[in-house]
Scaffold this motif. Sequence first.
Motif, PDB file in Angstrom:
ATOM      1  N   ILE A   1       0.791  -1.149  -0.058  1.00 17.61           N
ATOM      2  CA  ILE A   1      -0.008  -0.014   0.070  1.00 17.61           C
ATOM      3  C   ILE A   1       1.003   1.251  -0.155  1.00 17.61           C
ATOM      4  O   ILE A   1       1.701   1.312   0.936  1.00 17.61           O
ATOM      5  N   ASP A   2       0.868   2.101  -0.930  1.00 14.96           N
ATOM      6  CA  ASP A   2       1.490   3.363  -1.287  1.00 14.96           C
ATOM      7  C   ASP A   2       0.972   4.265  -0.340  1.00 14.96           C
ATOM      8  O   ASP A   2      -0.029   4.809  -0.554  1.00 14.96           O
ATOM      9  N   LEU A   3       1.607   4.764   0.799  1.00 16.59           N
ATOM     10  CA  LEU A   3       1.074   5.721   1.823  1.00 16.59           C
ATOM     11  C   LEU A   3       1.018   7.081   0.966  1.00 16.59           C
ATOM     12  O   LEU A   3       0.046   7.904   1.630  1.00 16.59           O
TER      13      LEU A   3
ATOM     14  N   THR B   1      -0.261   7.787  -1.598  1.00 12.21           N
ATOM     15  CA  THR B   1      -1.443   8.087  -2.224  1.00 12.21           C
ATOM     16  C   THR B   1      -2.528   7.554  -1.263  1.00 12.21           C
ATOM     17  O   THR B   1      -3.786   8.261  -1.579  1.00 12.21           O
ATOM     18  N   PHE B   2      -2.215   6.715  -0.550  1.00 11.26           N
ATOM     19  CA  PHE B   2      -3.351   6.099   0.468  1.00 11.26           C
ATOM     20  C   PHE B   2      -4.041   7.283   1.419  1.00 11.26           C
ATOM     21  O   PHE B   2      -5.142   7.192   1.434  1.00 11.26           O
TER      22      PHE B   2
ATOM     23  N   THR C   1      -7.083   9.405   0.037  1.00  8.66           N
ATOM     24  CA  THR C   1      -8.306   8.781  -0.220  1.00  8.66           C
ATOM     25  C   THR C   1      -9.295   9.196   0.358  1.00  8.66           C
ATOM     26  O   THR C   1      -9.129   9.527   1.551  1.00  8.66           O
TER      27      THR C   1
ATOM     28  N   HIS D   1     -10.823   6.630   2.175  1.00  7.72           N
ATOM     29  CA  HIS D   1     -10.951   5.363   2.710  1.00  7.72           C
ATOM     30  C   HIS D   1     -11.563   5.796   4.034  1.00  7.72           C
ATOM     31  O   HIS D   1     -11.514   6.696   5.073  1.00  7.72           O
TER      32      HIS D   1
ATOM     33  N   PRO E   1      -1.405   0.899   7.611  1.00  6.85           N
ATOM     34  CA  PRO E   1      -2.361  -0.083   7.263  1.00  6.85           C
ATOM     35  C   PRO E   1      -1.915  -1.403   7.165  1.00  6.85           C
ATOM     36  O   PRO E   1      -0.879  -1.709   6.604  1.00  6.85           O
TER      37      PRO E   1
ATOM     38  N   GLU F   1      -6.325  -3.800   3.133  1.00  8.10           N
ATOM     39  CA  GLU F   1      -6.996  -2.761   2.583  1.00  8.10           C
ATOM     40  C   GLU F   1      -8.197  -2.437   3.379  1.00  8.10           C
ATOM     41  O   GLU F   1      -8.867  -1.497   3.390  1.00  8.10           O
TER      42      GLU F   1
ATOM     43  N   LEU G   1      -6.612  -0.440   9.556  1.00 10.78           N
ATOM     44  CA  LEU G   1      -5.845   0.780   9.633  1.00 10.78           C
ATOM     45  C   LEU G   1      -5.483   0.853  11.005  1.00 10.78           C
ATOM     46  O   LEU G   1      -6.353   1.169  11.919  1.00 10.78           O
TER      47      LEU G   1
END
Length: 227
Positions: free
Chosen positions: A111-113, A115-116, A119, A121, A146, A149, A152
């Motif tokens: 998971i690319d922080l 970009t995450f 989001t 989410h 995370p 998916e 977190l």
Amino acid sequence: MSSLSAQEIEEYLRDLSHGDLSVTGRLVDASNATLYASCEVKERTLICIYKPIAGERPLWDFSDGCLAHREYAAYLVSSHLGFDLVPLTILRDGPYGLGMVQQWVDIDESIDLGTFFATDHPKLRAMALFDAIINNTDRKIGHLLPLDEQTLFGCDHGVTFHADDKLRTVLWQWADEPFTTEEKDLLKKAQLSLAGELGQLLAPLLTEQEIKETSRRVADLLSSGTF
């Protein structure tokens, strides 16, 4: 962790409190002493993070020797209100004295922080509300953990609960958005809990003024009805 039952959480916290704690490494990028440790108990090893008060650097706007208490206070708020956003955490003695000890969690490195964090989410939204309640002055991208998916966690909650409004965070994507019914219900629960059991749990960790201002922030959030 969210996958653990209430009984398993109670047992884990008990073992983390009473096991033989030994330091095996250090996270060198941390500004305060953040030690990688193992806790041996009942023929099993619990991997954890140990932050001794003796390794805390003084801050101009927080009292000396209080960051570990604030980390534990953040866990209590997360647990008591049902956020489940902070790894299992205790205060206990260790090789370098009293400090915070927290369950180590392995993140999903796919998971690319970068970009995450931007989001929509739902767990990030919950984290934003949690940070508003605890007045988190340091929600960085690197403090997001995370596990997959759906799951977190957040870490590094030492600079929280200041009596002055000091919210500083990367999670601004819901600014001015109205709270959902569920979020309003959670804030109402927080209001009642801070005046009751949760407030009593926080009393040995924070000042009376800090608890009062936490309650005031919750009331302000309810009054505004928005992030």
